[in-house]
Write an enzyme that holds these catalytic residues in place. Structure first.
Site, PDB file in Angstrom:
ATOM      1  N   LYS A 107       0.856  -1.198   0.000  1.00  0.00           N
ATOM      2  CA  LYS A 107       0.000   0.000   0.000  1.00  0.00           C
ATOM      3  C   LYS A 107       0.883   1.236   0.000  1.00  0.00           C
ATOM      4  O   LYS A 107       1.999   1.217   0.526  1.00  0.00           O
ATOM      5  CB  LYS A 107      -0.896   0.022   1.243  1.00  0.00           C
ATOM      6  CG  LYS A 107      -2.168   0.850   1.059  1.00  0.00           C
ATOM      7  CD  LYS A 107      -3.184   0.120   0.202  1.00  0.00           C
ATOM      8  CE  LYS A 107      -4.405   0.969  -0.079  1.00  0.00           C
ATOM      9  NZ  LYS A 107      -5.431   0.212  -0.794  1.00  0.00           N
ATOM     10  N   SER A 363      -7.324  -5.647 -11.319  1.00  0.00           N
ATOM     11  CA  SER A 363      -5.929  -5.189 -11.472  1.00  0.00           C
ATOM     12  C   SER A 363      -5.033  -6.363 -11.877  1.00  0.00           C
ATOM     13  O   SER A 363      -4.106  -6.210 -12.677  1.00  0.00           O
ATOM     14  CB  SER A 363      -5.416  -4.592 -10.157  1.00  0.00           C
ATOM     15  OG  SER A 363      -5.792  -3.240 -10.052  1.00  0.00           O
TER      16      SER A 363
END
Length: 472
Positions: A107, A363
């Site tokens: 992240k 994704s």
């Protein structure tokens, strides 16, 4: 961190520990899975349009390297801090494991409010952040692949790609260094609505399980169900749209400026256009305004979907929530205290780490497309259409009857990229739903669906580590 300061990462660890008791793994293995492997905290200067220089604070966290590359979005928000980015990276590890996407969790975050910067300033910040990641090998198609998150989108991903290809010329798989790109830059069709569609597929599958619905006192299926959605961003809007198209009623919507309610149902596109025109969802014709934006969370409904930020339902307001099913479209909208309240009340919480995995699933499809250098459907679409057309001709010839043009087009149609992406996402969410539910069913001492999802994730990550030979 002081005792009274909220820690999102501590909440994730608490949920992890709760589930770890239901697994057979060694404590050392569990400690390794729980820990963040690498945290990159950076500061860099950016010259603003007025000539002043601002020092930007930013992060990239790689939670787990049991699979490569790491995968996770980049958010632009004033609230970004190391604790939040670590928590979101950990959730990505578990999320990818649950939906069988072969990535480790990552992240990123930049501590800015994007509304306070011009497009040129945002471009400079994004490009500088990317170059810092490249320097430390924290980005690359086989290393760490960012994606959009809160406050970012296709534009920022295109800047990241351009910066990467400029600094790594000749890298043949460079397009796979980031996902969520515009289609013209190697993005995949269906990515924008993927998270919202995944939320819909996941909740629809839960609603189609007869014994679960019986326990909640609800009829099977989503048709006619009353749905409340908090957050009208990309995820909230598309979740609402897919539910509405499936025959559910959107009875209330909440945004940061307030919330609106109409028991007969709200038209999501009409509300969206009203907000575009007026800057607010309030005063929508036919709906009543509610005093606070959080009031919508406490209205009577069948399904409540928090699709905004974390920590919106806690031990204080959870007892007043009347929904029978809560679908966590946002990351971490419920605290562990809220989980306890809902478990006692018999409310089904469908957890974020699996439910909002649509984004990372699509994704993954985009990343595969970038590595294969060919769009989905290009090789087989025409062959399938010609074959289907031949079959229909034969059926018409043998039966002596003609199909309607509409039916013929539907049957003959070969799959486009978006059809294949939707189909792959549906398969992923349906499979993951049943894996979690079966784990829960086979171990009735597991208290809730979140814990069951964590158990599934822990088992998969630990098995992967064991197979790599990292642990004896």
């Amino acid at each position: 961190m002081s005792d009274n300061q909220y820690s999102f990462f501590a909440d994730v660890a608490k949920s992890f520990d709760k589930a770890a008791k239901f697994t057979k793994w060694d404590l050392g293995v569990l400690a390794q899975i729980k820990a963040c492997n690498a945290v990159y905290r950076m500061r860099f200067p950016v010259k603003k349009d007025d000539g002043s220089i601002e020092v930007i604070e930013a992060y990239r966290v790689q939670h787990s390297h049991h699979k490569a590359p790491c995968k996770g979005g980049i958010r632009f928000a004033a609230e970004v801090n190391q604790d939040e980015v670590m928590a979101l990276a950990a959730l990505m590890t578990f999320k990818c494991a649950i939906v069988n996407v072969p990535f480790g969790g990552g992240k990123g975050g930049i501590k800015i409010n994007p509304r306070n910067y011009s497009a040129y300033e945002l471009e400079k910040i994004t490009r500088r952040y990317t170059s810092e990641l490249i320097k430390k090998n924290f980005i690359g198609p086989g290393t760490d692949v960012p994606a959009p998150d809160y406050g970012t989108g296709e534009r920022e991903m295109a800047w990241i790609l351009d910066t990467y290809t400029t600094m790594r010329p000749g890298e043949i798989d460079a397009a796979g260094c980031v996902t969520g790109k515009p289609v013209s830059q190697g993005g995949v069709r269906g990515r924008r609505e993927a998270t919202g569609l995944g939320v819909f597929f996941g909740l629809r599958e839960v609603c189609n399980i007869p014994d679960v619905m019986e326990k909640l006192g609800l009829p099977v299926g989503v048709e006619g169900k009353r749905v409340i959605i908090q957050g009208l961003g990309n995820v909230g809007y598309h979740s609402a749209k897919f539910f509405q198209n499936a025959g559910a009623k959107i009875t209330a919507l909440a945004e940061y400026e307030g919330s609106i309610h109409n028991e007969e149902g709200l038209d999501i596109d009409a509300v969206f256009n009203h907000r575009k025109a007026t800057g607010s969802i309030l005063n929508f014709p036919g709906a009543r305004n509610l005093e606070k934006n959080t009031d919508a969370l406490e209205l009577d409904c069948d399904i409540l979907i928090p699709a905004a930020l974390e920590n919106v339902i806690n031990g204080e307001n959870a007892p007043r929530v009347k929904a029978k099913i809560i679908g966590e479209a946002a990351n971490g909208p419920l605290t562990p205290e809220a989980d306890e309240v809902f478990a006692k009340k018999g409310v089904l919480v469908v957890p974020d780490m699996y439910l909002n995995a649509g984004g990372v699933t699509v994704s993954y499809f985009e990343w595969l497309k970038n590595l294969s250098h060919v769009r989905y459907g290009r090789m087989e679409k025409r062959f399938n259409e010609n074959m289907n057309s031949h079959i229909v001709d034969q059926m018409e010839s043998l039966s002596g009857k003609k199909m309607t043009t509409k039916d013929r087009e539907y049957i003959v149609h070969g799959a486009d990229e978006v059809d294949l992406v939707y189909s792959g996402l549906e398969e992923t969410m349906v499979t993951a739903t049943h894996e979690i539910m079966n784990e829960w069913k086979n171990n009735p001492t597991i208290p809730d669906m979140r814990t069951a999802a964590y158990v599934v994730a822990i088992n998969k990550v630990a098995t992967s580590y064991a197979e790599l030979g990292i642990f004896p």
